[in-house]
Design a protein around this motif. Structure first.
Motif, short mmCIF file in Angstrom:
data_model
loop_
_atom_site.label_atom_id
_atom_site.label_comp_id
_atom_site.label_asym_id
_atom_site.label_seq_id
_atom_site.Cartn_x
_atom_site.Cartn_y
_atom_site.Cartn_z
N UNK A 80 -45.49 54.10 -20.52
CA UNK A 80 -46.26 53.97 -21.75
C UNK A 80 -47.53 53.16 -21.49
N UNK A 81 -47.39 52.11 -20.70
CA UNK A 81 -48.53 51.26 -20.39
C UNK A 81 -49.62 52.04 -19.64
N UNK A 82 -49.21 52.89 -18.71
CA UNK A 82 -50.18 53.70 -17.96
C UNK A 82 -50.91 54.69 -18.87
N UNK A 83 -50.19 55.27 -19.82
CA UNK A 83 -50.81 56.20 -20.78
C UNK A 83 -51.84 55.45 -21.61
N UNK A 84 -51.45 54.31 -22.17
CA UNK A 84 -52.36 53.53 -23.01
C UNK A 84 -53.60 53.10 -22.24
N UNK A 85 -53.40 52.63 -21.03
CA UNK A 85 -54.52 52.17 -20.20
C UNK A 85 -55.45 53.33 -19.83
N UNK A 86 -54.88 54.49 -19.51
CA UNK A 86 -55.70 55.65 -19.13
C UNK A 86 -56.50 56.19 -20.30
N UNK A 87 -55.89 56.21 -21.48
CA UNK A 87 -56.61 56.66 -22.67
C UNK A 87 -57.75 55.70 -22.97
N UNK A 88 -57.48 54.40 -22.87
CA UNK A 88 -58.52 53.39 -23.10
C UNK A 88 -59.66 53.56 -22.10
N UNK A 89 -59.32 53.83 -20.84
CA UNK A 89 -60.36 54.04 -19.82
C UNK A 89 -61.20 55.28 -20.14
N UNK A 90 -60.56 56.37 -20.57
CA UNK A 90 -61.30 57.59 -20.91
C UNK A 90 -62.24 57.35 -22.09
N UNK A 91 -61.77 56.63 -23.10
CA UNK A 91 -62.61 56.34 -24.27
C UNK A 91 -63.77 55.43 -23.87
N UNK A 92 -63.51 54.44 -23.04
CA UNK A 92 -64.57 53.54 -22.57
C UNK A 92 -65.61 54.31 -21.76
N UNK A 93 -65.17 55.23 -20.90
CA UNK A 93 -66.10 56.03 -20.10
C UNK A 93 -66.98 56.88 -21.01
N UNK A 94 -66.38 57.46 -22.03
CA UNK A 94 -67.16 58.27 -22.97
C UNK A 94 -68.13 57.40 -23.77
N UNK A 95 -67.68 56.22 -24.18
CA UNK A 95 -68.54 55.32 -24.96
C UNK A 95 -69.72 54.86 -24.12
N UNK A 96 -69.46 54.47 -22.88
CA UNK A 96 -70.54 54.02 -22.00
C UNK A 96 -71.52 55.14 -21.68
#
Length: 152
Positions: A80-96
């Motif tokens: 679950x932690x890996x899913x949450x972290x990966x989704x956060x990374x994808x959103x951050x990449x899109x935001x940046x």
């Protein structure tokens, strides 16, 4: 031809769910791509499947972290932690990259515009809301009576 799957059985509901998930995925993928989320990032698939899970399972709307993440983690054989972290990374990449501030090719879509970097839950919920607005009745048609037949 009779494939042995009868209405009202778990297999029938599972097949309808798979068909509905594929239909949603087909329509959702271009939106995620247009948000600027890189397809090569694992969070891309996790985010897509989280939105699909949220759309197909009404109980999931109660808790993204308690229901959706564990379900996606089980699909991919990860935590679950890996899913949450990966989704956060994808959103951050899109935001940046500027993708979440504007949606390419769709100036009228205000559901997917954010003034600050959205949380995972806000992004997942916004994508699900956008899909409901665009395909609301069709989603119910794709999924049919599978929700009701699982409880019988």
């Amino acid at each position: 031809m009779n494939d042995g799957i009868k209405r009202g059985t778990g297999l029938y509901a599972e097949n309808l769910r798979t068909i509905a998930a594929r239909e949603i995925e087909l329509r959702l993928t271009p939106y995620i791509y247009n948000l600027g989320i890189p397809p090569h990032v694992s969070g891309y698939g996790y985010l897509r499947d989280a939105v699909i899970e949220l759309l197909l399972e009404p109980a999931a709307q109660v808790g993204v972290t308690k229901y959706v993440y564990p379900s996606v983690a089980a699909m991919y054989g990860t935590t679950v932690h890996a899913v949450e972290r990966s989704v956060r990374h994808a959103i951050t990449a899109a935001w940046n990259g500027g993708g979440l501030r504007r949606v390419k090719g769709d100036p009228h879509n205000t559901v997917l515009r954010f003034h600050s970097r959205p949380t995972n839950k806000k992004c997942i919920m916004a994508l699900a809301q956008m899909m409901k607005e665009q395909y609301g009745n069709q989603i119910a048609d794709w999924y049919g009576d599978a929700v009701g037949s699982e409880t019988e």
